[in-house]
Design a protein around this motif. Structure first.
Motif, short mmCIF file in Angstrom:
data_model
loop_
_atom_site.label_atom_id
_atom_site.label_comp_id
_atom_site.label_asym_id
_atom_site.label_seq_id
_atom_site.Cartn_x
_atom_site.Cartn_y
_atom_site.Cartn_z
N ASP A 198 0.87 -1.28 0.00
CA ASP A 198 -0.07 -0.22 -0.16
C ASP A 198 0.99 1.22 -0.13
O ASP A 198 2.04 1.03 -0.11
N SER A 199 0.34 2.18 -0.01
CA SER A 199 0.98 3.64 -0.03
C SER A 199 1.94 3.73 1.25
O SER A 199 3.11 4.46 1.15
N ALA A 200 1.91 3.24 2.49
CA ALA A 200 2.80 3.29 3.41
C ALA A 200 3.76 2.24 3.34
O ALA A 200 4.75 2.21 4.39
N GLY A 201 3.69 1.21 2.97
CA GLY A 201 4.64 0.00 2.90
C GLY A 201 4.17 -1.23 2.26
O GLY A 201 3.54 -1.36 1.41
N MET A 202 3.94 -2.31 3.19
CA MET A 202 3.43 -3.61 3.05
C MET A 202 2.84 -3.99 4.31
O MET A 202 3.20 -3.59 5.49
N THR A 224 6.44 -0.35 7.35
CA THR A 224 6.26 0.95 6.98
C THR A 224 7.52 1.55 6.14
O THR A 224 8.60 1.55 7.08
N LEU A 225 7.33 2.40 5.27
CA LEU A 225 8.54 2.83 4.65
C LEU A 225 8.77 4.14 5.38
O LEU A 225 7.75 4.65 5.93
N PRO A 226 9.96 4.61 5.48
CA PRO A 226 10.58 5.85 6.15
C PRO A 226 10.01 7.14 5.32
O PRO A 226 9.73 6.79 4.28
N PRO A 227 9.70 8.28 5.97
CA PRO A 227 9.38 9.09 5.05
C PRO A 227 10.39 9.67 4.04
O PRO A 227 11.47 9.73 4.15
N GLY A 228 9.78 9.88 2.86
CA GLY A 228 10.56 10.39 1.73
C GLY A 228 11.19 9.08 0.84
O GLY A 228 11.92 9.51 -0.10
N PHE A 250 14.04 0.26 -3.15
CA PHE A 250 13.61 1.28 -2.32
C PHE A 250 14.47 2.54 -2.70
O PHE A 250 15.80 2.37 -2.98
N GLN A 251 13.66 3.67 -2.85
CA GLN A 251 14.56 4.70 -3.57
C GLN A 251 14.04 5.89 -2.80
O GLN A 251 13.21 6.13 -2.13
N ARG A 252 15.28 6.78 -2.29
CA ARG A 252 15.25 8.16 -1.79
C ARG A 252 16.42 8.96 -2.45
O ARG A 252 17.32 8.75 -2.55
N GLY A 253 15.37 9.95 -3.37
CA GLY A 253 16.32 10.89 -4.00
C GLY A 253 16.97 10.00 -5.27
O GLY A 253 16.34 9.22 -5.82
N GLN A 254 18.29 10.18 -5.51
CA GLN A 254 18.98 9.52 -6.50
C GLN A 254 19.63 7.99 -6.06
O GLN A 254 20.27 7.37 -6.84
N SER A 255 19.63 7.75 -4.75
CA SER A 255 20.04 6.64 -4.13
C SER A 255 18.78 5.81 -4.12
O SER A 255 17.71 5.92 -3.82
#
Length: 174
Positions: A83-87, A108-112, A148-153
């Motif tokens: 879902d939008s928050a994770g799994m 839950t995915l971390p913010p961003g 799992f992506q945050r910015g360019q990483s």
């Protein structure tokens, strides 16, 4: 009697230079030290970013391993819902006086951070929201790749279809 002098005396009126460093030498040393410190800070920042990417990947791997364990133990398919928050992994229904209550285990995915999935046979990643992963009672699952992506990483992990464990891992930290 003559005493042996190790350092000759300067001629009268000359300025003697006591041992010390020139301003140029001090500036060169300070530039070198600041360069080394800058490299250390940049390398520390990369380690911090890597840790931030690795933490949700470890939670994802733990949840998929738990789904495989539960599927083989209870001899029932286990479903992982993105879902939008994770799994989310539904565990079981419990009856209470107000009705049935579903217990779940959530990742839950971390913010961003965003989660993208690449299904078997596909060459493109798609948003994970709304997708499912089914683990059969034998422990088999689809060879899914999660990014799992945050910015360019980003950090990618591919699930082994026979064990549900991580088969491949790739990471780019920028």
């Amino acid at each position: 009697m003559h005493f042996l002098r190790l350092r000759p005396e300067p001629p009268p009126g000359a300025v003697s230079r006591a041992g010390g460093f020139t301003l140029l030498e001090l500036v060169v040393v300070l530039v070198i030290i600041s360069f080394v410190v800058g490299l250390g800070v940049m390398s520390f920042d990369g380690v911090v970013q890597e840790g931030e990417l690795r933490k949700p990947v470890l939670e994802f791997k733990d949840l998929t391993a738990e789904a495989v364990r539960r599927a083989t133990l209870y001899e029932r398919p286990q479903v992982l819902i993105f879902d939008s928050a994770g799994m989310v992994m539904p565990l079981r229904m419990r009856r209470e006086s107000a009705g049935a209550v579903m217990r779940v285990k959530r990742f839950t995915l971390p913010p961003g951070m965003s989660l993208m999935l690449r299904r078997f046979g596909s060459d493109k990643f798609a948003p994970a929201e709304g997708q499912r992963l089914i683990v059969s009672p034998s422990g088999l699952c689809e060879p899914l790749t999660a990014r799992f992506q945050r910015g360019q990483s980003w950090f990618e992990v591919t699930l082994d279809p026979l064990t549900g464990a991580a088969k491949e891992e790739r990471m780019v930290v920028q």
